[in-house]
Scaffold this motif. Structure first.
Motif, PDB file in Angstrom:
ATOM      1  N   UNK A 119      76.183   9.592  75.869  1.00 40.55           N
ATOM      2  CA  UNK A 119      75.429  10.831  75.230  1.00 40.55           C
ATOM      3  C   UNK A 119      74.566  11.622  76.253  1.00 40.55           C
ATOM      4  N   UNK A 120      73.868  10.778  77.007  1.00 38.72           N
ATOM      5  CA  UNK A 120      72.999  11.337  77.968  1.00 38.72           C
ATOM      6  C   UNK A 120      73.528  12.100  79.054  1.00 38.72           C
TER       7      UNK A 120
ATOM      8  N   UNK B 140      68.938  20.105  78.676  1.00 41.57           N
ATOM      9  CA  UNK B 140      67.983  19.328  79.139  1.00 41.57           C
ATOM     10  C   UNK B 140      67.831  18.320  77.931  1.00 41.57           C
ATOM     11  N   UNK B 141      67.482  16.871  78.414  1.00 41.00           N
ATOM     12  CA  UNK B 141      67.262  15.876  77.463  1.00 41.00           C
ATOM     13  C   UNK B 141      66.298  14.923  78.007  1.00 41.00           C
TER      14      UNK B 141
ATOM     15  N   UNK C 290      60.311  18.087  70.609  1.00 41.34           N
ATOM     16  CA  UNK C 290      61.551  18.753  71.244  1.00 41.34           C
ATOM     17  C   UNK C 290      62.226  19.299  69.868  1.00 41.34           C
ATOM     18  N   UNK C 291      62.876  20.345  70.277  1.00 42.80           N
ATOM     19  CA  UNK C 291      63.775  21.031  69.030  1.00 42.80           C
ATOM     20  C   UNK C 291      64.681  20.246  68.219  1.00 42.80           C
ATOM     21  N   UNK C 292      65.133  19.225  69.118  1.00 43.43           N
ATOM     22  CA  UNK C 292      66.269  18.337  68.531  1.00 43.43           C
ATOM     23  C   UNK C 292      66.132  16.923  68.729  1.00 43.43           C
ATOM     24  N   UNK C 293      66.302  16.159  67.960  1.00 43.25           N
ATOM     25  CA  UNK C 293      66.432  14.635  68.124  1.00 43.25           C
ATOM     26  C   UNK C 293      67.648  14.071  67.894  1.00 43.25           C
ATOM     27  N   UNK C 294      68.452  13.263  68.600  1.00 46.51           N
ATOM     28  CA  UNK C 294      69.566  12.415  68.503  1.00 46.51           C
ATOM     29  C   UNK C 294      69.088  10.991  68.395  1.00 46.51           C
TER      30      UNK C 294
ATOM     31  N   UNK D  14      66.473  18.453  73.885  1.00 45.70           N
ATOM     32  CA  UNK D  14      66.787  17.303  72.860  1.00 45.70           C
ATOM     33  C   UNK D  14      66.207  16.057  73.517  1.00 45.70           C
ATOM     34  N   UNK D  15      65.723  15.332  72.349  1.00 49.05           N
ATOM     35  CA  UNK D  15      65.158  13.911  72.464  1.00 49.05           C
ATOM     36  C   UNK D  15      66.104  13.077  72.283  1.00 49.05           C
TER      37      UNK D  15
END
Ligand code: P5A
Length: 441
Positions: A369-370, A379-380, A401-405, A350-351
């Motif tokens: 959240x982190x 892993x973020x 990165x596969x996901x961004x929040x 995650x980013x």
């Protein structure tokens, strides 16, 4: 990891020296740094990817019954003289003389060393079969190192070596590695097509290369479209089941697939109907060999068989280009904005983007959240740098990165974060209290 405390030197522009997309993106995303021609340092994000790839390779080797060891990078020339390869290897071998004037070399591969190790440790047929592997740096003084880590001089390889009492038993060892390679590459999101191959300086009479298709590949390949319809992902397999393992190998070798070195036009046209003929370019990510007694004979790797007679051991060797895979995966998975990492090898899953660094409420929410994601083992990478939103989005897309929040003051008011999938581009507003569960397995 907090970006403000990390080391990820991003380049804004395409580096001039890079000819292919994976090399460009690895340099731009700050994954690697060239130290000399074909020799690279792996910077933190690159290193994380390399370790993830290595771990998948290791797990699949272990699953197939191979046993991990670690041999040195520097070898003595003696064993290579015995096998006859010291002279044959030519200028690709980096030769070194130590202070006692002994001839040493930086290993381009380990057939001799492992065969000698096994010879010293094995006594009878009861100690067979065995497969020993290591994951270690190699050096080949390639005439034309290029495409970054794709064709390096120093590179990271998994090399496994099988030892069997007979050619027939050796065939099963070969087949196990064949199937384990299909599983290994599938776990990285790759369809690596096995193709008949030349054996080159390793030798032997049977060999397959595993290639993934990419315009920038170094080999020209010809294959049957049916490969696309095969089952690439589900190889739940009992490796002791000789028939089943052979069955999978038969299935994947029944269809025509060959690199230009081995391409036989007449056979291709006979076996593949016109509408199913495909050709293109491929990157070799693995290569397996069965060479029987080529090394065990000169190195005296002999055991007593069941009848008490001496039998020369039959061997094969099995390579995966671990460092090359980092580039190969990018060749197979990117868009105009940057890399798209498959989850299995991504440097972080995650980013987390803080859109307003310095704003007390946004900082606090990002922190929660982190920490929450870290607590459940996700892993973020938290982008807590004080940059414009546009720069943050571009950087996050680039590193893939596969996901961004994405968290900013506007979402904060509504109690939501924006969650973006890098591969599909899909975005969704997700309430803060659901975010952690979304990623916890
Ligand atoms: C098999 C294991 C061997 O060396 N001996 C031990 C056999 N095979 S091989 O085909 O020569 O190499 C195995 C894989 O290593 C990768 N590779 C490279 N990666 C980056 N840069 C290079 N210069 C390089 N040379 C080989 C390839 O993926 C190859 O399939």
């Amino acid at each position: 990891m907090r970006l403000s405390k990390y080391f990820m030197p991003i380049l804004r522009d395409d580096p001039k020296e890079a000819e292919i997309v994976s090399h460009k993106l690895m340099l731009r995303a700050g994954m690697i740094r060239q130290e000399s021609a074909g020799i690279y340092s792996w910077l933190p994000t690159g290193f994380r990817v390399l370790k993830n790839i290595e771990q998948i390779v290791r797990e699949e080797q272990d699953r197939a019954g191979a046993i991990e060891i670690l041999m040195p990078t520097i070898q003595s020339a003696d064993l290579w003289r015995k096998s006859g390869r010291y002279d044959d290897y030519g200028r690709e071998m980096l030769r070194i003389t130590d202070r006692h004037d002994r001839d040493m070399l930086y290993g381009p591969t380990n057939e001799e060393m492992v065969t000698d190790m096994f010879r010293a440790g094995v006594q009878s047929y009861k100690d067979l079969p065995r497969n020993l592997y290591h994951i270690q740096w190699k050096f080949r003084d390639e005439v034309r190192p290029r495409f970054g880590i794709m064709r390096g001089r120093e590179f990271y390889m998994k090399d496994a070596y099988s030892f069997d009492i007979s050619a027939e038993a050796g065939r099963h060892s070969y087949n196990k590695m064949f199937v384990s390679y299909l599983r290994t590459f599938a776990r990285m999101g790759l369809k690596a097509i096995p193709m008949r191959a030349e054996t080159g300086p390793i030798g032997g009479d049977q060999s397959h290369e595993f290639l993934i298709l990419a315009e920038t590949g170094e080999s020209e390949v010809f294959f049957d479209r049916d490969f696309y319809d095969m089952n690439w992902s589900e190889f739940e397999i009992d490796y002791d089941d000789v028939g089943k393992v052979a069955g999978i190998v038969d299935e994947f070798t029944a269809k025509y697939a060959a690199t230009d070195d081995m391409h036989d036009v007449a056979e291709y046209e006979k076996r593949v109907p016109v509408e199913k003929r495909l050709s293109g370019r491929g990157i070799e990510v693995g290569h397996i060999f069965f060479f029987g007694t080529k090394y065990s004979e000169p190195l005296g790797c002999i055991v007593q068989d069941e009848t008490g007679q001496s039998a020369t051991i039959h061997s094969g060797s099995y390579g995966v280009g671990v460092s090359r895979l980092a580039g190969a995966i990018i060749e197979a998975s990117h868009d105009e904005s940057g890399i798209i990492w498959p989850e299995a090898v991504a440097p972080f899953r995650v980013g987390l983007i803080n859109l307003k660094v310095g704003d007390v409420a946004t900082d606090a929410k990002c922190d929660v959240i982190y920490r929450g994601l870290n607590d459940v083992g996700v892993t973020v990478l938290l982008d807590d740098k004080d940059d414009r939103a546009g720069a943050k989005f571009a950087r996050m897309d680039l590193i893939g990165l596969p996901w961004q929040i994405i968290i900013g003051p506007r979402g904060l008011k509504d109690g939501v974060a924006e969650v973006k999938n890098r591969a599909s581009g899909e975005r969704e507003n997700v309430p803060f209290d659901r975010i952690i569960n979304l990623f916890a397995d």
